[in-house]
Design a protein around this motif. Structure first.
Motif, PDB file in Angstrom:
ATOM      1  N   ALA A 148       7.841   2.578  -1.237  1.00 49.37           N
ATOM      2  CA  ALA A 148       8.157   3.224   0.260  1.00 49.37           C
ATOM      3  C   ALA A 148       6.721   4.030   0.428  1.00 49.37           C
ATOM      4  O   ALA A 148       6.244   4.002   1.503  1.00 49.37           O
ATOM      5  CB  ALA A 148       9.378   4.083   0.034  1.00 49.37           C
ATOM      6  N   MET A 149       6.197   4.901  -0.445  1.00 48.35           N
ATOM      7  CA  MET A 149       5.144   5.538  -0.264  1.00 48.35           C
ATOM      8  C   MET A 149       3.868   4.762  -0.102  1.00 48.35           C
ATOM      9  O   MET A 149       3.056   4.965   0.806  1.00 48.35           O
ATOM     10  CB  MET A 149       4.563   6.584  -1.511  1.00 48.35           C
ATOM     11  N   GLN A 150       4.094   3.559  -0.624  1.00 47.99           N
ATOM     12  CA  GLN A 150       2.904   2.477  -0.404  1.00 47.99           C
ATOM     13  C   GLN A 150       2.842   2.012   1.053  1.00 47.99           C
ATOM     14  O   GLN A 150       1.921   1.869   1.903  1.00 47.99           O
ATOM     15  CB  GLN A 150       2.860   1.513  -1.447  1.00 47.99           C
ATOM     16  N   VAL A 151       4.079   1.659   1.371  1.00 50.06           N
ATOM     17  CA  VAL A 151       4.394   1.042   2.619  1.00 50.06           C
ATOM     18  C   VAL A 151       3.744   2.028   3.635  1.00 50.06           C
ATOM     19  O   VAL A 151       3.175   1.817   4.871  1.00 50.06           O
ATOM     20  CB  VAL A 151       5.638   0.593   2.856  1.00 50.06           C
ATOM     21  N   LYS A 152       4.253   3.372   3.646  1.00 44.91           N
ATOM     22  CA  LYS A 152       3.874   4.460   4.426  1.00 44.91           C
ATOM     23  C   LYS A 152       2.685   4.576   4.531  1.00 44.91           C
ATOM     24  O   LYS A 152       1.906   4.627   5.922  1.00 44.91           O
ATOM     25  CB  LYS A 152       4.657   5.806   4.040  1.00 44.91           C
ATOM     26  N   ALA A 153       1.697   4.393   3.645  1.00 41.71           N
ATOM     27  CA  ALA A 153       0.165   4.362   3.651  1.00 41.71           C
ATOM     28  C   ALA A 153      -0.381   3.441   4.468  1.00 41.71           C
ATOM     29  O   ALA A 153      -1.219   3.497   5.231  1.00 41.71           O
ATOM     30  CB  ALA A 153      -0.347   4.686   2.536  1.00 41.71           C
ATOM     31  N   ALA A 154       0.387   2.206   4.201  1.00 42.56           N
ATOM     32  CA  ALA A 154      -0.351   0.954   4.779  1.00 42.56           C
ATOM     33  C   ALA A 154       0.141   0.495   5.941  1.00 42.56           C
ATOM     34  O   ALA A 154      -0.587   0.376   6.982  1.00 42.56           O
ATOM     35  CB  ALA A 154       0.142  -0.331   3.871  1.00 42.56           C
ATOM     36  N   ARG A 155       1.223   1.154   6.555  1.00 41.34           N
ATOM     37  CA  ARG A 155       1.985   0.972   7.721  1.00 41.34           C
ATOM     38  C   ARG A 155       2.563   2.182   8.397  1.00 41.34           C
ATOM     39  O   ARG A 155       3.652   2.812   8.042  1.00 41.34           O
ATOM     40  CB  ARG A 155       2.981  -0.200   7.962  1.00 41.34           C
ATOM     41  N   PRO A 156       1.612   3.233   8.727  1.00 34.95           N
ATOM     42  CA  PRO A 156       2.144   4.605   9.335  1.00 34.95           C
ATOM     43  C   PRO A 156       3.402   4.484  10.371  1.00 34.95           C
ATOM     44  O   PRO A 156       3.996   5.382  10.696  1.00 34.95           O
ATOM     45  CB  PRO A 156       1.094   5.322   9.769  1.00 34.95           C
ATOM     46  N   ASP A 157       3.389   3.242  11.080  1.00 35.05           N
ATOM     47  CA  ASP A 157       4.481   3.330  12.106  1.00 35.05           C
ATOM     48  C   ASP A 157       5.939   2.780  11.536  1.00 35.05           C
ATOM     49  O   ASP A 157       6.752   2.650  12.283  1.00 35.05           O
ATOM     50  CB  ASP A 157       4.164   1.849  13.128  1.00 35.05           C
ATOM     51  N   ALA A 158       5.891   2.508  10.282  1.00 35.95           N
ATOM     52  CA  ALA A 158       7.271   2.442   9.512  1.00 35.95           C
ATOM     53  C   ALA A 158       8.143   3.443   9.536  1.00 35.95           C
ATOM     54  O   ALA A 158       7.928   4.647   9.619  1.00 35.95           O
ATOM     55  CB  ALA A 158       6.972   1.950   8.091  1.00 35.95           C
ATOM     56  N   LEU A 159       9.452   3.097   9.948  1.00 36.03           N
ATOM     57  CA  LEU A 159      10.401   4.052  10.097  1.00 36.03           C
ATOM     58  C   LEU A 159      10.910   4.223   8.789  1.00 36.03           C
ATOM     59  O   LEU A 159      11.413   3.328   8.074  1.00 36.03           O
ATOM     60  CB  LEU A 159      11.719   3.767  11.030  1.00 36.03           C
ATOM     61  N   MET A 160      10.790   5.530   8.152  1.00 34.01           N
ATOM     62  CA  MET A 160      11.400   5.846   6.679  1.00 34.01           C
ATOM     63  C   MET A 160      12.756   6.374   6.856  1.00 34.01           C
ATOM     64  O   MET A 160      12.911   7.597   7.228  1.00 34.01           O
ATOM     65  CB  MET A 160      10.325   6.727   5.927  1.00 34.01           C
ATOM     66  N   VAL A 161      13.807   6.037   6.038  1.00 34.64           N
ATOM     67  CA  VAL A 161      15.085   6.689   5.994  1.00 34.64           C
ATOM     68  C   VAL A 161      15.480   6.532   4.495  1.00 34.64           C
ATOM     69  O   VAL A 161      15.453   5.477   3.803  1.00 34.64           O
ATOM     70  CB  VAL A 161      16.232   5.608   6.784  1.00 34.64           C
TER      71      VAL A 161
END
Length: 202
Positions: A107-120
């Motif tokens: 999840a933290m990798q995705v957050k770095a690659a796609r700051p627009d991702a909604l994290m739940v």
């Protein structure tokens, strides 16, 4: 207005009920897709390529990972697992929301690659309840359960890095809250940024 799907990352400790919540949520929302992971392990009996996983050679996986073709990836027990970027983007471009059910590390990798991702983050009502759920599954021994509980405590320490948290005390309530989070996210100025710019140019 250009319709773009929402990228949603769902994490939570083992036994919290992520799969149950997501199955119910997806049954009620037709324009939602669960991301299919890629892996270098061999298919198990009954598994189909493109349905359960994308089964890739080790060389192809590492090639994609090295060129940015994976939103996130990790190695477990000698095999690689990851989320193919182009598969996700294809669904988003089609206007479908895409859910990634992945661990905190991914999840933290995705957050770095796609700051627009909604994290739940899906939370248990308590550690006692999480323990009960793991025990009631009757699929693992005490040593494995204790290992999962230790991992859960570490994951819970990362929950504050997510945008939202949903307590899975009741499946129906958890599904309703998840739906409300997605509705609210689609009203955010971040999500509507392109549309706002289009309106300004009219």
């Amino acid at each position: 207005m250009t319709k773009q799907g929402l990228l949603v990352v769902i994490s939570g400790p083992s036994g919290v009920g992520k799969g149950t919540v997501l199955r119910s949520f997806m049954a009620q929302n037709e324009n939602v897709r669960l991301s299919i992971s890629a892996t270098t392990r061999s298919p198990r009996p009954g598994e189909e390529d493109g349905v359960h996983y994308y089964f890739l050679s080790r060389e192809r996986f590492l090639e994609l990972a090295g060129s940015g073709g994976m939103l996130e990836h990790a190695e477990y027990s000698g095999n690689y697992y990851g989320t193919p970027r182009d598969m996700v983007q294809r669904e988003l471009d089609a206007g479908n929301d895409v859910i990634l059910e992945i661990d905190v590390q991914g999840a933290m990798q995705v957050k770095a690659a796609r700051p627009d991702a909604l994290m739940v983050f899906i939370l248990p009502p308590s550690m006692a309840e999480l323990t009960r759920r793991l025990v009631d599954r009757r699929t693992e021994d005490e040593v494995t359960i204790n290992r999962r509980l230790a991992a859960a405590r570490g994951e819970l320490e990362q929950a504050h890095r997510y945008d939202y948290a949903v307590v899975n005390d009741n499946i129906e309530d958890a599904v309703e809250k998840l739906a409300a989070i997605l509705r609210a996210a689609k009203c955010s100025t971040r999500y509507l940024n392109d549309f706002i710019n289009e309106v300004q140019c009219l």
